[in-house]
Design a protein around this motif. Structure first.
Motif, short mmCIF file in Angstrom:
data_model
loop_
_atom_site.label_atom_id
_atom_site.label_comp_id
_atom_site.label_asym_id
_atom_site.label_seq_id
_atom_site.Cartn_x
_atom_site.Cartn_y
_atom_site.Cartn_z
N ALA A 16 -0.64 -9.67 -4.99
CA ALA A 16 -0.47 -8.65 -5.63
C ALA A 16 0.13 -7.50 -4.89
CB ALA A 16 -1.49 -8.19 -6.83
N SER A 17 1.24 -7.91 -3.91
CA SER A 17 1.33 -6.78 -3.11
C SER A 17 2.25 -5.53 -3.63
CB SER A 17 2.07 -7.33 -1.98
OG SER A 17 3.37 -7.95 -2.40
N GLU A 18 2.72 -5.81 -5.00
CA GLU A 18 3.55 -4.67 -5.76
C GLU A 18 2.79 -3.67 -6.23
OE1 GLU A 18 3.42 -8.19 -6.52
OE2 GLU A 18 5.36 -8.94 -5.97
N VAL A 19 1.48 -4.04 -6.45
CA VAL A 19 0.75 -2.94 -7.16
C VAL A 19 -0.09 -2.43 -6.02
CG1 VAL A 19 0.96 -3.86 -9.43
CG2 VAL A 19 -0.79 -4.72 -8.11
N LYS A 20 -0.31 -3.14 -4.88
CA LYS A 20 -1.43 -2.67 -4.04
C LYS A 20 -1.10 -1.18 -3.31
CE LYS A 20 -1.38 -5.22 -0.36
NZ LYS A 20 -1.62 -6.06 0.76
N HIS A 21 0.20 -0.76 -3.27
CA HIS A 21 0.27 0.60 -2.63
C HIS A 21 -0.16 1.75 -3.91
CE1 HIS A 21 2.14 3.87 -0.69
NE2 HIS A 21 2.76 4.26 -1.77
N VAL A 51 -13.38 -3.81 -8.86
CA VAL A 51 -14.35 -4.31 -7.69
C VAL A 51 -14.30 -5.52 -7.48
CG1 VAL A 51 -16.61 -4.12 -6.91
CG2 VAL A 51 -15.84 -2.18 -8.00
N SER A 52 -14.26 -6.20 -8.59
CA SER A 52 -14.36 -7.68 -8.83
C SER A 52 -12.88 -8.52 -8.34
CB SER A 52 -14.47 -8.22 -10.28
OG SER A 52 -13.48 -7.99 -11.11
N VAL A 53 -11.89 -7.70 -7.91
CA VAL A 53 -10.77 -8.29 -7.41
C VAL A 53 -10.80 -8.44 -6.05
CG1 VAL A 53 -8.28 -7.87 -7.30
CG2 VAL A 53 -9.36 -7.04 -9.20
N LYS A 54 -10.71 -9.82 -5.72
CA LYS A 54 -10.89 -10.22 -4.40
C LYS A 54 -9.52 -9.76 -3.44
CE LYS A 54 -14.51 -12.42 -5.57
NZ LYS A 54 -15.52 -11.56 -5.98
N SER A 55 -10.01 -9.98 -2.12
CA SER A 55 -8.85 -9.30 -1.38
C SER A 55 -7.63 -10.32 -1.38
CB SER A 55 -9.35 -9.38 0.03
OG SER A 55 -10.41 -8.39 0.37
N ASP A 56 -7.88 -11.70 -1.59
CA ASP A 56 -6.82 -12.71 -1.76
C ASP A 56 -5.81 -12.40 -2.75
OD1 ASP A 56 -7.75 -13.86 0.52
OD2 ASP A 56 -8.78 -15.57 -0.66
N GLU A 112 -11.56 -0.68 0.28
CA GLU A 112 -11.96 -1.72 1.56
C GLU A 112 -11.35 -3.11 1.16
OE1 GLU A 112 -12.87 -3.22 5.32
OE2 GLU A 112 -12.67 -1.11 4.61
N GLN A 113 -11.44 -3.61 -0.01
CA GLN A 113 -10.76 -5.03 -0.21
C GLN A 113 -9.37 -4.97 -0.33
OE1 GLN A 113 -12.69 -5.06 -4.26
NE2 GLN A 113 -14.34 -6.34 -3.54
N ILE A 114 -8.62 -3.81 -0.64
CA ILE A 114 -7.39 -3.81 -0.63
C ILE A 114 -6.88 -3.77 1.12
CG2 ILE A 114 -5.31 -2.55 -1.22
CD1 ILE A 114 -6.57 -1.86 -3.75
N LEU A 115 -7.47 -3.10 1.69
CA LEU A 115 -6.98 -2.74 3.18
C LEU A 115 -7.36 -4.28 3.82
CD1 LEU A 115 -8.29 0.63 3.94
CD2 LEU A 115 -5.97 -0.17 3.55
N GLN A 116 -8.57 -4.90 3.33
CA GLN A 116 -8.71 -6.39 4.15
C GLN A 116 -7.64 -7.35 3.77
OE1 GLN A 116 -12.54 -7.52 2.80
NE2 GLN A 116 -13.69 -5.99 4.16
N SER A 117 -6.69 -7.21 2.78
CA SER A 117 -5.83 -8.15 2.21
C SER A 117 -4.53 -8.17 3.03
CB SER A 117 -5.63 -7.73 0.57
OG SER A 117 -4.73 -6.63 0.64
N ASN A 118 -4.59 -7.07 3.77
CA ASN A 118 -3.32 -6.81 4.74
C ASN A 118 -3.23 -8.07 5.64
OD1 ASN A 118 -2.33 -4.70 3.37
ND2 ASN A 118 -3.24 -3.23 4.45
#
Length: 124
Positions: free
Chosen positions: A69-74, A59-64, A118-124
């Protein structure tokens, strides 16, 4: 001192607490996150200081950071979708002991899944 010890330890040999701390401090997110997910698949409430610590650290990982870290986002998104589906079907394995993991703890767990997603989706 702690950091040098962690660097000298194989990823699979790190404690859940070490992984959670590394995630909270955004250290090697691309490497540490897949190991954390493996452990969460085995034990959804994995932690060292308390139940659910490993998931809470995500939860503490920010969207930025997720953007970088796009390799692990998916991989994380797939994991979250699986957990959300299992939770909704009441098939996610939690301790049966109500004193150890209450209904409120379960709801907080579910909310954490949604927050991370939500944080991951906001990082797109």
């Amino acid at each position: 001192m702690w950091f040098e010890t962690v660097l000298a330890t194989k990823l699979k040999d790190l404690s859940n607490g070490d992984l959670a701390k590394m995630i909270r401090q955004q250290i090697y997110i691309k490497s540490v996150t897949p190991e954390a997910l493996k452990r969460l698949k085995v034990n959804p409430i994995a932690g060292y200081l308390g139940d659910g610590e490993l998931l809470e650290s995500l939860v503490s990982v920010k969207s930025d950071t997720w953007k970088e870290a796009s390799e692990v986002k998916h991989t994380v998104l797939v994991f979250l979708e699986e957990c959300i589906a299992l939770f909704c079907a009441n098939q996610l394995t939690f301790p049966e002991d109500e004193d150890r993991f209450s209904h409120e703890d379960r709801e907080e767990y579910f909310q954490n899944l949604l927050i991370i997603k939500e944080q991951i989706l906001q990082s797109n």
